[in-house]
Design a protein around this motif. Structure first.
Motif, PDB file in Angstrom:
ATOM      1  N   GLU A 110       0.823  -1.217   0.000  1.00  0.00           N
ATOM      2  CA  GLU A 110       0.000   0.000   0.000  1.00  0.00           C
ATOM      3  C   GLU A 110       0.862   1.273   0.000  1.00  0.00           C
ATOM      4  O   GLU A 110       0.323   2.386   0.015  1.00  0.00           O
ATOM      5  N   PHE A 150      -7.143   9.791  -5.707  1.00  0.00           N
ATOM      6  CA  PHE A 150      -6.906   8.481  -5.086  1.00  0.00           C
ATOM      7  C   PHE A 150      -7.048   8.573  -3.568  1.00  0.00           C
ATOM      8  O   PHE A 150      -6.908   9.651  -2.989  1.00  0.00           O
ATOM      9  N   LYS A 151      -7.307   7.434  -2.953  1.00  0.00           N
ATOM     10  CA  LYS A 151      -7.546   7.399  -1.512  1.00  0.00           C
ATOM     11  C   LYS A 151      -6.229   7.163  -0.783  1.00  0.00           C
ATOM     12  O   LYS A 151      -5.665   6.063  -0.835  1.00  0.00           O
ATOM     13  N   PHE A 200      -1.458   4.393   0.866  1.00  0.00           N
ATOM     14  CA  PHE A 200      -2.798   4.378   0.302  1.00  0.00           C
ATOM     15  C   PHE A 200      -3.688   3.448   1.121  1.00  0.00           C
ATOM     16  O   PHE A 200      -3.208   2.698   1.973  1.00  0.00           O
ATOM     17  N   GLU A 211      -4.433  -2.187  -4.026  1.00  0.00           N
ATOM     18  CA  GLU A 211      -5.056  -1.897  -5.321  1.00  0.00           C
ATOM     19  C   GLU A 211      -5.067  -0.395  -5.608  1.00  0.00           C
ATOM     20  O   GLU A 211      -4.844   0.035  -6.748  1.00  0.00           O
ATOM     21  N   GLU A 212      -5.311   0.413  -4.565  1.00  0.00           N
ATOM     22  CA  GLU A 212      -5.337   1.858  -4.748  1.00  0.00           C
ATOM     23  C   GLU A 212      -3.935   2.373  -5.082  1.00  0.00           C
ATOM     24  O   GLU A 212      -3.773   3.271  -5.922  1.00  0.00           O
ATOM     25  N   ARG A 272      -3.321   1.676  -8.712  1.00  0.00           N
ATOM     26  CA  ARG A 272      -4.042   2.626  -9.563  1.00  0.00           C
ATOM     27  C   ARG A 272      -3.318   3.963  -9.624  1.00  0.00           C
ATOM     28  O   ARG A 272      -3.259   4.615 -10.664  1.00  0.00           O
TER      29      ARG A 272
END
Length: 233
Positions: A144, A167-168, A192, A196-197, A200
């Motif tokens: 992450e 994005f988060k 993040f 997955e984030e 991205r």
């Protein structure tokens, strides 16, 4: 630390677009023949007056090879960097020449997961390269955490939050890396909300903050913690 000085040469156009637009080449040079106690600060001094985005010292078999890659803010800067070919650093003359961006990416990939990449900057001994090498960022193992390289030395957390606005991210887990003397390294670690984030967000790789290209790489919580610990020393 050598402060960046505007070259005042932005109007200089070394490329002709008369035959149709051609994008300028990647603003990168390679150095050869560097002293074996060379640090990135020495390279900043060698290119004083030019806007450097990133410096990467190249290691082979755990030893500094005497070579480095230098990424500039634009193609005009490269033209002036090339004029310093065969100038001296200490008692050694340094070759300055163009190179392929893929060579730079391969060298970065070899170093990016080395946790102590800045530990030895002030001891004249650049870090050894990792045994595990990657040919492409897509093949790297993701967590992450993403690592940012090539940031403006004056960057603040709100600018990083804005950069990743789509994005988060975990805003209180942004760490801007500093050397033991408190000066910024041009790197940061961003957490993040998920792996997955983070994947991205890699679409922001090689986009800009201010006038600087920002490189993104997969990182790890351990690497981020070590960087944060070094900043507090």
């Amino acid at each position: 630390m050598v402060r960046e000085v505007s070259s005042g040469m932005s109007s200089y156009q070394p490329y002709s677009y008369g035959g149709g637009f051609q994008p300028p080449p990647f603003p990168l040079v390679r150095l050869r023949g560097l002293p074996f106690n060379c640090t990135d600060i020495d390279i900043f001094k060698f290119f004083a007056g030019l806007d450097i985005v990133d410096v990467l010292l190249v290691n082979k078999n755990g030893r500094f090879s005497g070579e480095a890659f230098v990424l500039f803010a634009g193609s005009v800067q490269v033209e002036f960097a090339l004029q310093r070919d065969r100038q001296n650093m200490g008692r050694r003359y340094v070759e300055v020449f163009r190179c392929k961006r893929q060579d730079y990416y391969h060298a970065v990939a070899a170093e990016v997961n080395y946790e102590g990449i800045y530990d030895n900057d002030f001891h004249g001994s650049p870090p050894p390269s990792r045994a595990k090498r990657y040919n492409d960022k897509d093949q790297m193992e993701y967590t992450e955490i993403l690592k940012m390289r090539g940031l403006p030395f004056s960057v603040k957390k709100p600018e990083i939050v804005e950069f990743f606005g789509d994005f988060k991210i975990v805003e209180d887990r942004i760490h801007i890396a500093c050397r033991p003397d408190g000066k910024a390294t041009g790197e940061a670690y961003v957490e993040f909300t998920s792996v997955e984030e983070a994947k991205r967000a890699m679409c922001k790789d090689k986009m800009t903050i201010g006038s600087r290209y920002v490189e993104l790489f997969p990182s790890t919580p351990d690497e981020a913690r070590r960087a944060e610990s070094r900043s507090r020393q």
